[in-house]
Design a protein around this motif. Structure first.
Motif, PDB file in Angstrom:
ATOM      1  N   GLN A  20       3.270   0.908  27.056  1.00 36.10           N
ATOM      2  CA  GLN A  20       3.142   1.542  28.363  1.00 36.10           C
ATOM      3  C   GLN A  20       4.505   1.949  28.909  1.00 36.10           C
ATOM      4  OE1 GLN A  20       1.499  -0.871  31.532  1.00 36.10           O
ATOM      5  NE2 GLN A  20       0.990   0.924  32.754  1.00 36.10           N
ATOM      6  N   THR A  21       4.582   3.171  29.422  1.00 38.43           N
ATOM      7  CA  THR A  21       5.806   3.625  30.071  1.00 38.43           C
ATOM      8  C   THR A  21       5.881   2.987  31.448  1.00 38.43           C
ATOM      9  OG1 THR A  21       5.695   5.719  28.895  1.00 38.43           O
ATOM     10  CG2 THR A  21       7.141   5.623  30.824  1.00 38.43           C
ATOM     11  N   ALA A  22       6.964   2.261  31.697  1.00 39.09           N
ATOM     12  CA  ALA A  22       7.142   1.565  32.965  1.00 39.09           C
ATOM     13  C   ALA A  22       7.963   2.388  33.956  1.00 39.09           C
ATOM     14  CB  ALA A  22       7.818   0.216  32.733  1.00 39.09           C
ATOM     15  N   ALA A  23       9.023   3.043  33.471  1.00 36.39           N
ATOM     16  CA  ALA A  23       9.918   3.740  34.390  1.00 36.39           C
ATOM     17  C   ALA A  23      10.728   4.804  33.662  1.00 36.39           C
ATOM     18  CB  ALA A  23      10.867   2.740  35.048  1.00 36.39           C
ATOM     19  N   SER A  24      11.267   5.716  34.437  1.00 39.64           N
ATOM     20  CA  SER A  24      12.194   6.734  33.952  1.00 39.64           C
ATOM     21  C   SER A  24      13.606   6.330  34.345  1.00 39.64           C
ATOM     22  CB  SER A  24      11.888   8.088  34.590  1.00 39.64           C
ATOM     23  OG  SER A  24      10.569   8.487  34.330  1.00 39.64           O
ATOM     24  N   VAL A  25      14.576   6.635  33.470  1.00 37.78           N
ATOM     25  CA  VAL A  25      15.986   6.375  33.735  1.00 37.78           C
ATOM     26  C   VAL A  25      16.714   7.704  33.568  1.00 37.78           C
ATOM     27  CG1 VAL A  25      18.031   5.052  33.063  1.00 37.78           C
ATOM     28  CG2 VAL A  25      15.744   4.047  32.792  1.00 37.78           C
ATOM     29  N   LYS A  26      17.515   8.077  34.568  1.00 39.54           N
ATOM     30  CA  LYS A  26      18.222   9.353  34.533  1.00 39.54           C
ATOM     31  C   LYS A  26      19.654   9.178  35.015  1.00 39.54           C
ATOM     32  CE  LYS A  26      14.017  11.947  35.616  1.00 39.54           C
ATOM     33  NZ  LYS A  26      13.435  12.990  36.462  1.00 39.54           N
ATOM     34  N   GLN A  27      20.521  10.091  34.553  1.00 39.42           N
ATOM     35  CA  GLN A  27      21.897  10.143  35.044  1.00 39.42           C
ATOM     36  C   GLN A  27      22.092  11.466  35.783  1.00 39.42           C
ATOM     37  OE1 GLN A  27      26.532   9.626  33.623  1.00 39.42           O
ATOM     38  NE2 GLN A  27      25.029   9.999  32.052  1.00 39.42           N
ATOM     39  N   PHE A  28      22.757  11.376  36.911  1.00 40.14           N
ATOM     40  CA  PHE A  28      23.034  12.553  37.724  1.00 40.14           C
ATOM     41  C   PHE A  28      24.526  12.653  37.972  1.00 40.14           C
ATOM     42  CE2 PHE A  28      18.650  11.658  38.556  1.00 40.14           C
ATOM     43  CZ  PHE A  28      18.068  12.876  38.860  1.00 40.14           C
ATOM     44  N   LYS A  29      24.969  13.867  38.280  1.00 39.28           N
ATOM     45  CA  LYS A  29      26.321  14.066  38.781  1.00 39.28           C
ATOM     46  C   LYS A  29      26.200  14.838  40.081  1.00 39.28           C
ATOM     47  CE  LYS A  29      27.451  18.393  36.452  1.00 39.28           C
ATOM     48  NZ  LYS A  29      28.401  19.106  35.614  1.00 39.28           N
ATOM     49  N   GLY A  30      27.137  14.579  40.967  1.00 44.06           N
ATOM     50  CA  GLY A  30      27.157  15.279  42.247  1.00 44.06           C
ATOM     51  C   GLY A  30      28.145  14.626  43.179  1.00 44.06           C
ATOM     52  N   CYS A  31      28.684  15.421  44.090  1.00 44.36           N
ATOM     53  CA  CYS A  31      29.648  14.930  45.069  1.00 44.36           C
ATOM     54  C   CYS A  31      30.837  14.238  44.392  1.00 44.36           C
ATOM     55  CB  CYS A  31      28.978  14.009  46.083  1.00 44.36           C
ATOM     56  SG  CYS A  31      27.640  14.812  46.989  1.00 44.36           S
ATOM     57  N   GLY A  32      31.214  14.735  43.198  1.00 45.31           N
ATOM     58  CA  GLY A  32      32.369  14.201  42.491  1.00 45.31           C
ATOM     59  C   GLY A  32      32.143  12.855  41.823  1.00 45.31           C
ATOM     60  N   GLN A  33      30.865  12.463  41.647  1.00 48.89           N
ATOM     61  CA  GLN A  33      30.562  11.147  41.072  1.00 48.89           C
ATOM     62  C   GLN A  33      29.388  11.217  40.107  1.00 48.89           C
ATOM     63  OE1 GLN A  33      29.999   9.098  44.908  1.00 48.89           O
ATOM     64  NE2 GLN A  33      31.887   7.981  44.462  1.00 48.89           N
ATOM     65  N   ASN A  34      29.223  10.147  39.321  1.00 45.53           N
ATOM     66  CA  ASN A  34      28.036   9.939  38.485  1.00 45.53           C
ATOM     67  C   ASN A  34      27.130   8.938  39.190  1.00 45.53           C
ATOM     68  OD1 ASN A  34      30.263  10.352  36.027  1.00 45.53           O
ATOM     69  ND2 ASN A  34      28.290  11.294  35.656  1.00 45.53           N
ATOM     70  N   TRP A  35      25.831   9.079  38.942  1.00 45.96           N
ATOM     71  CA  TRP A  35      24.821   8.219  39.567  1.00 45.96           C
ATOM     72  C   TRP A  35      23.776   7.839  38.535  1.00 45.96           C
ATOM     73  CZ3 TRP A  35      25.460   7.750  44.957  1.00 45.96           C
ATOM     74  CH2 TRP A  35      26.311   8.676  45.552  1.00 45.96           C
ATOM     75  N   GLY A  36      23.343   6.601  38.534  1.00 43.80           N
ATOM     76  CA  GLY A  36      22.205   6.156  37.733  1.00 43.80           C
ATOM     77  C   GLY A  36      20.975   6.101  38.624  1.00 43.80           C
ATOM     78  N   TYR A  37      19.817   6.377  38.044  1.00 41.00           N
ATOM     79  CA  TYR A  37      18.570   6.455  38.815  1.00 41.00           C
ATOM     80  C   TYR A  37      17.426   5.885  37.983  1.00 41.00           C
ATOM     81  CZ  TYR A  37      14.580   8.829  41.079  1.00 41.00           C
ATOM     82  OH  TYR A  37      13.390   9.124  41.701  1.00 41.00           O
ATOM     83  N   VAL A  38      16.616   5.026  38.588  1.00 43.55           N
ATOM     84  CA  VAL A  38      15.435   4.467  37.918  1.00 43.55           C
ATOM     85  C   VAL A  38      14.239   4.673  38.835  1.00 43.55           C
ATOM     86  CG1 VAL A  38      14.362   2.408  36.926  1.00 43.55           C
ATOM     87  CG2 VAL A  38      16.843   2.726  36.754  1.00 43.55           C
TER      88      VAL A  38
END
Length: 140
Positions: A50-68
């Protein structure tokens, strides 16, 4: 009679199509930065098959961000967990944020890592139970 039948079919189709998006929309703007863009592909935290969650990486405002983002179907059947989001750069995860208990969407803190290779880190940690983990691919 035919017109009423066509209108009924069209109305039913509109309801069905509208239902596809309900409960799946994701707010993909980091806290304090409305101009984020996903970099790299999405990874998935799995719990067995079963897929529980998505994990993504973003960039913006001069930074990197992790997202779940915990999927609706998984959230409906599971509780008692904490979600963690961070950025990996080869050392300890940075920008680490732990969401509240059973929180569905978690952003890491922004990290000043645009000049190095990074990936998003996602965990679902069940209280007294297993930890599910997944990283996105590395982006340089």
């Amino acid at each position: 009679m035919l017109t009423a039948r066509l209108l009924g079919v069209a109305g039913a189709a509109a309801l069905v199509m509208g239902g596809f998006g309900s409960g799946v929309a994701q707010a993909e703007s980091a806290p304090g930065c409305s101009s984020t863009v996903q970099i790299g592909s999405t990874a998935y935290i799995m719990d067995g098959s079963q897929t529980a969650a998505s994990v993504k990486q973003f960039k913006g405002c001069g930074q990197n961000w992790g997202y779940v983002y915990v999927w609706t179907a998984y959230l409906a059947k599971h509780s008692g967990f904490y979600v963690f989001a961070a950025i990996g750069d080869g050392g300890e995860p940075i920008g680490l944020v732990r969401g509240d208990k059973n929180q569905r969407e978690v952003w890491s803190y922004g990290t000043n890592t645009l000049n190095v290779c990074t990936w998003a880190v996602g965990d679902i940690d069940f209280v007294g139970g297993p930890m599910l983990h997944q990283d996105t691919g590395k982006r340089c």
